[in-house]
Scaffold this motif. Sequence first.
Motif: not given
Length: 411
Positions: A201, A216, A256, A259, A280, A282, A284
């Motif tokens: 992370a 990310a 990853i 984030v 994006l 991921l 978050t």
Amino acid sequence: MAQSPGDGFINGDLLPNAPELATRGSYGVGVRTMNLIHPGQLDVLHGSQGKYPLYDRRLRVEIWYPASIVANKQPTVTYESTLGRANDPKRPLKPFTFLGRAARDAKPDPSGGAYPLVIVSHGYPGSRLLLTYLTENLASKGYVVVAIDHTESTYGDLAGFPSTLLNRSLDDGFVLNELARLSGKASTSFLAGLVNPDNTALIGYSMGGYGALNVAGAGYSPQALKMFGQLTGGSTALEARTQASPTYKASLDSRIKAVVAFAPWGMERGVWDATGLSALTLPTLLVAGSKDDVSGYEKGIKAIYEGAVNADRYLLTYVNARHNVAPNPPPLASMLPGASVEDYMHYAEPAWNEHRINNINQHFVTAFLGIHLKGIDYKKYLDLPGPEAAEGWPGFKARMAVGLEMRHAKP
């Protein structure tokens, strides 16, 4: 001036009203300092007209890790940091020390196998020691946490802003690769076998958030390239971090998994557009003050949250807070006679108790990373009725969630 052990309270310790997951974990915490070298990097501060030399970019990192120490007998460690700014004669550098709850160079605890990796990136200026309340807390819960001193962006070596614009995301990626190498089977480092780099992370604050979101998956916009391209070694260097660049898309790293961005800078300047934010994907967690006057709130951090339509995302808001929703509280040295008011205000929040902010951050980051890096069912701590805080938020004592908002949106 140093804080003494007799003073008792240390950054990251719990206030009586701390939320449930703010408490430290069951592991003892070790800490070590390491120097890394990223060779052959573009030196955007020493060149012109597209002609820039290369240099070996030296990065000092602090590494916190589960250690073979009885957790309830955790010793204290003395951290050495600096007030002031290297490039401002009105704010001369003044070394100071403060305490943490970790053991310098302690033997790692291998009982948890290879631990998830967390990479931490500070603001501009800042230091690798800016969030020790959180880095120690996460290590006690079974993470290896690596915080970077971003060269030319720390209090002690502060230099031109173009270095920060270009290098934040590059530093993050390099440190991930280095930790993977150092944790490998052939490594002689203390990190050998201690880290699972495939389960990583990123945590970034301010300019650290600017870089972390880019790593990310949120590529920079054409407007960012137009504004900053010539400052960062000509158009090609920063262009490689824009959403339209094949080089950028090839750099995205599947290791990853999540984030956390505290007060990420850039949205008000058009650093991201709808295309970049939509890329994006991921999970978050964004953390912001509703009165942030550095990164902006409505057109800044909240706009990132609203634009990241393909990410499972949260926005934690400290109502009436400004920009300093991530760092340690102001050090004692910044409160002494003769200290710069600006050095105190670099850490301070006008409407919030900083120790309380720290505890709340410990709670929510623990929940968020626990879900996405450890598979722990902490969803009840994040999927809250709201967005405004109400009585009955899981993990909070009665009446103690006031002033907080939590938003959650799924793809």
